[in-house]
Design an enzyme around this catalytic site. Structure first.
Site: not given
Ligand code: COA
Length: 243
Positions: A62, A105, A108, A128
């Site tokens: 999400a 999400g 999910e 989460e």
């Molecule tokens: N919500 C909002 N923005 C998100 C996001 C999310 N769940 N996941 C990634 N983004 C955004 C990042 O903030 C980043 O934005 P920016 O370029 O403005 O800084 C962009 O997407 C790229 O993400 P980044 O983390 O730089 O990519 P990565 O390839 O290094 O890592 C992930 C990818 C998926 C491992 C990492 O983004 C991550 O851990 N995301 C959150 C996962 C999470 O906790 N999800 C559960 C949410 S309930």
């Protein structure tokens, strides 16, 4: 194409590509709204559904920026859980084709689909609790149904991520195929399902998901199918050697 989705409609299927490149396809309110619109279309005119993600990611959860601002009342609205329940209840089978991250999400959403296939880069996880919240849109119970309580608790409580091979071994994904062939394989799977009787598929899904009323629901569904012209035509074709 709408704001956060690319939607392609064909006679027997709808293909939805999650597309928010700036946020790794994170599911925000706009995407929830647009996915509800897709559900409305499929409820009106049942077809198979294929969901995938653009740019080497399925969905990174999400949208954390939106989640941060949500309070108790929004949680009680079940913004994602209601959407995923609606997707799970779609009349005809749904397939998630997962390349890259399917987290939170995003994971999910795949759990709510009937079948998942993955590229070798797929990663499923529910981080989460690390954000101080619960995976409240199906992971606590759907993941348990899919992989069993032990693995589900490792994912939910200990932050275990399942890579494609692990997900395959555990039965979470049906097969692992190279990223370049993922959509082709997904369409082959849909082709196979599309060859079945649509009413038979629909009733099989309903009965398979029916909460504990077997065999009554099975018998009722079969009673409907036994009277259908489609059944007679398919069996006639088999018996006359036209297969
Ligand atoms: N919500 C909002 N923005 C998100 C996001 C999310 N769940 N996941 C990634 N983004 C955004 C990042 O903030 C980043 O934005 P920016 O370029 O403005 O800084 C962009 O997407 C790229 O993400 P980044 O983390 O730089 O990519 P990565 O390839 O290094 O890592 C992930 C990818 C998926 C491992 C990492 O983004 C991550 O851990 N995301 C959150 C996962 C999470 O906790 N999800 C559960 C949410 S309930």
């Amino acid at each position: 194409m709408s704001g956060t989705l690319v939607v392609e409609e064909a006679a027997d299927r709808v293909v939805v590509t999650l597309r928010r490149p700036e946020a790794r396809n994170a599911i925000n309110a706009a995407m929830v709204r647009e996915l509800h619109e897709v559900c409305a279309v499929l409820e009106e005119q049942p077809r198979l559904l294929l969901i995938t993600g653009d740019g080497g990611t399925f969905a990174a959860g999400a949208d954390i920026g939106e989640l941060r601002e949500r309070g108790r009342d929004q949680a009680l609205q079940g913004i994602n859980s209601r959407l995923f329940d609606r997707i799970a209840r779609l009349p005809l089978p749904t397939v998630a084709a997962v390349d890259g991250y399917a987290l939170g999400g995003g994971a999910e959403l795949t759990y709510a689909c009937d079948i998942r296939i993955a590229s070798p880069a797929a990663v499923f996880g529910n981080p989460e609790p690390g954000l101080g919240i619960l995976a409240a849109a199906g992971a606590t119970w759907r993941l348990r149904e899919l992989v069993g309580a032990s693995v589900a608790k490792q994912v939910l409580l200990a932050g275990r991520r399942l890579d494609a091979e692990e997900a395959h071994r555990l039965g979470l994904v049906a097969e692992v195929v190279p990223a370049g062939e993922l959509l082709k394989r997904a369409h082959s799977l849909l082709d196979r399902m599309a060859r079945s009787g649509p009413l038979a598929l629909r009733l099989t899904k309903l009965v398979a998901d029916a909460p504990g009323a077997h065999p009554l629901t099975d018998d009722l569904a079969q009673a409907i199918l036994f009277e259908s012209d489609d059944k007679r035509a398919r069996m006639d074709a088999f018996l006359s050697g036209g297969r």
